[in-house]
Motif scaffolding. Sequence first.
Motif, PDB file in Angstrom:
ATOM      1  N   ARG A 155       0.834  -1.206   0.000  1.00 63.74           N
ATOM      2  CA  ARG A 155       0.000   0.000   0.000  1.00 63.74           C
ATOM      3  C   ARG A 155       0.866   1.251   0.000  1.00 63.74           C
ATOM      4  N   MET A 186      -0.934   5.021  -1.927  1.00 56.59           N
ATOM      5  CA  MET A 186      -2.362   5.162  -1.608  1.00 56.59           C
ATOM      6  C   MET A 186      -2.587   5.112  -0.102  1.00 56.59           C
ATOM      7  N   ASN A 187      -3.659   5.795   0.325  1.00 55.94           N
ATOM      8  CA  ASN A 187      -4.080   5.605   1.710  1.00 55.94           C
ATOM      9  C   ASN A 187      -4.979   4.369   1.748  1.00 55.94           C
ATOM     10  N   ARG A 216      -8.170   3.939   2.229  1.00 57.65           N
ATOM     11  CA  ARG A 216      -9.443   4.085   1.500  1.00 57.65           C
ATOM     12  C   ARG A 216      -9.209   3.930  -0.009  1.00 57.65           C
ATOM     13  N   GLN A 217      -8.213   4.621  -0.532  1.00 64.73           N
ATOM     14  CA  GLN A 217      -7.914   4.526  -1.959  1.00 64.73           C
ATOM     15  C   GLN A 217      -7.523   3.100  -2.333  1.00 64.73           C
ATOM     16  N   ASP A 270     -10.569   0.788  -2.289  1.00 65.33           N
ATOM     17  CA  ASP A 270     -11.419   1.090  -3.443  1.00 65.33           C
ATOM     18  C   ASP A 270     -10.790   0.579  -4.736  1.00 65.33           C
ATOM     19  N   TYR A 271      -9.490   0.759  -4.887  1.00 67.73           N
ATOM     20  CA  TYR A 271      -8.776   0.331  -6.089  1.00 67.73           C
ATOM     21  C   TYR A 271      -8.906  -1.173  -6.297  1.00 67.73           C
ATOM     22  N   TYR A 331     -12.868  -1.777   3.150  1.00 74.96           N
ATOM     23  CA  TYR A 331     -11.900  -1.006   3.938  1.00 74.96           C
ATOM     24  C   TYR A 331     -11.539  -1.733   5.227  1.00 74.96           C
TER      25      TYR A 331
END
Length: 66
Positions: A11, A16-17, A19-20, A23-24, A29
């Motif tokens: 990650r 990305m955090n 959440r991103q 989602d990706y 989450y």
Amino acid sequence: MDAQREITELRNATGMNRRQFSDYYGIPYRTVQDWEAGKRTMPEYVIELMKYKAEQEGILPQGLTA
């Protein structure tokens, strides 16, 4: 390397955090959060597929071991 550290490093390498990242990959989450906290263990093949997807889409440089 343990899965907990591996998912966190992947990650971070993607920039990305949580959440991103969730989602990706289409992963809830809370699941990503639990993987990173060591509350749940993901199957080994999942991290390999995640790395492959990120490499193929240019988010993670090829050959980078996250």
